[in-house]
Design an enzyme around this catalytic site. Structure first.
Site, PDB file in Angstrom:
ATOM      1  N   GLY A 267     -12.838  39.242 -41.700  1.00  0.00           N
ATOM      2  CA  GLY A 267     -13.253  38.033 -41.683  1.00  0.00           C
ATOM      3  C   GLY A 267     -14.731  37.977 -42.177  1.00  0.00           C
TER       4      GLY A 267
ATOM      5  N   HIS B  51      -5.120  18.855 -54.324  1.00  0.00           N
ATOM      6  CA  HIS B  51      -5.371  18.681 -55.898  1.00  0.00           C
ATOM      7  C   HIS B  51      -6.944  18.475 -56.097  1.00  0.00           C
ATOM      8  CE1 HIS B  51      -6.363  14.326 -55.654  1.00  0.00           C
ATOM      9  NE2 HIS B  51      -5.473  14.303 -54.670  1.00  0.00           N
TER      10      HIS B  51
END
Length: 216
Positions: free
Chosen positions: A68, A136
């Site tokens: 990470g 979206h």
């Protein structure tokens, strides 16, 4: 294929690869962590030197990032590409990826129960951890990390090299800049400038993110 890292996130990545049926010939590289066994879980070789990596790359030069933190992921991606490696993505086979207008960069980690909707762009080297939702018309920059449970709502933009803490939420059309850290559980309701650290509900900038490697 070599997973760069043999601890922490690399173990999560192994779970995805196992579920995907992609563990044949898999090995791990870690020259930092002390007292590692020769094999991870008694099965997967742990390489400890660049020479060992070079030997593997002669037959299969694919590698994935099993660590990470944006800076570390970027640095390791550059290092192993320069050694002749080819950075590849690891995407959970059950991740819900939109079918229309989706652009996925190379070298991604897309973990279990991730949703990526339509008309979404995800930049190179980014990490979408378990349970992340990207709705979206979102743009996520390169080498950005979305921690478990992060929700990025429609039309939002996340800049390169940013880190969003666990269970954080970005509201629609909000713009988060480059090299930004968002604290765990924060709700981002307004734009956050480059090189900032923001926490709380609503998220407020509390200091500058002094990552000199990006401020130069």
């Amino acid at each position: 294929m070599i997973i760069i890292g043999a601890n922490g996130h690399a173990k999560d990545l192994l779970q995805v690869l196992t579920a995907n049926g992609e563990t044949s010939g898999l090995s791990f590289f870690d020259d930092v962590t002390r007292d590692l066994p020769p094999q991870l879980y008694g099965r997967f070789p742990i390489l400890r030197s660049i020479d060992e990596v070079g030997q593997i790359f002669r037959n299969d030069n694919r590698f994935a990032l099993g660590v990470g933190q944006p800076k570390i992921r970027f640095s390791l991606g550059q290092k192993f590409t320069e050694l002749g490696g080819s950075l590849v993505s690891v995407i959970d086979h059950k991740a819900d990826i939109g079918q229309y207008g989706v652009s996925l960069g190379t070298g991604l980690n897309v973990m279990s129960k991730v949703l990526v909707s339509n008309s979404v762009q995800i930049g190179e080297g980014s990490l979408l951890n378990a349970g992340v939702q990207v709705h979206h018309d979102v743009v996520v920059g390169k080498y950005t990390e979305l921690s478990p449970g992060t929700i990025v709502n429609g039309g939002a933009t996340i800049g390169d090299f940013s880190f969003l803490g666990a269970a954080s939420t970005v509201l629609p059309k909000v713009k988060i800049g480059i090299n930004v850290v968002i604290g765990a559980g924060a709700v981002v309701t307004q734009d956050i400038p480059d090189h900032s650290v923001a926490v709380g509900v609503p998220a407020r900038v509390i200091k500058t993110n002094t990552s000199e490697w990006l401020l130069r």
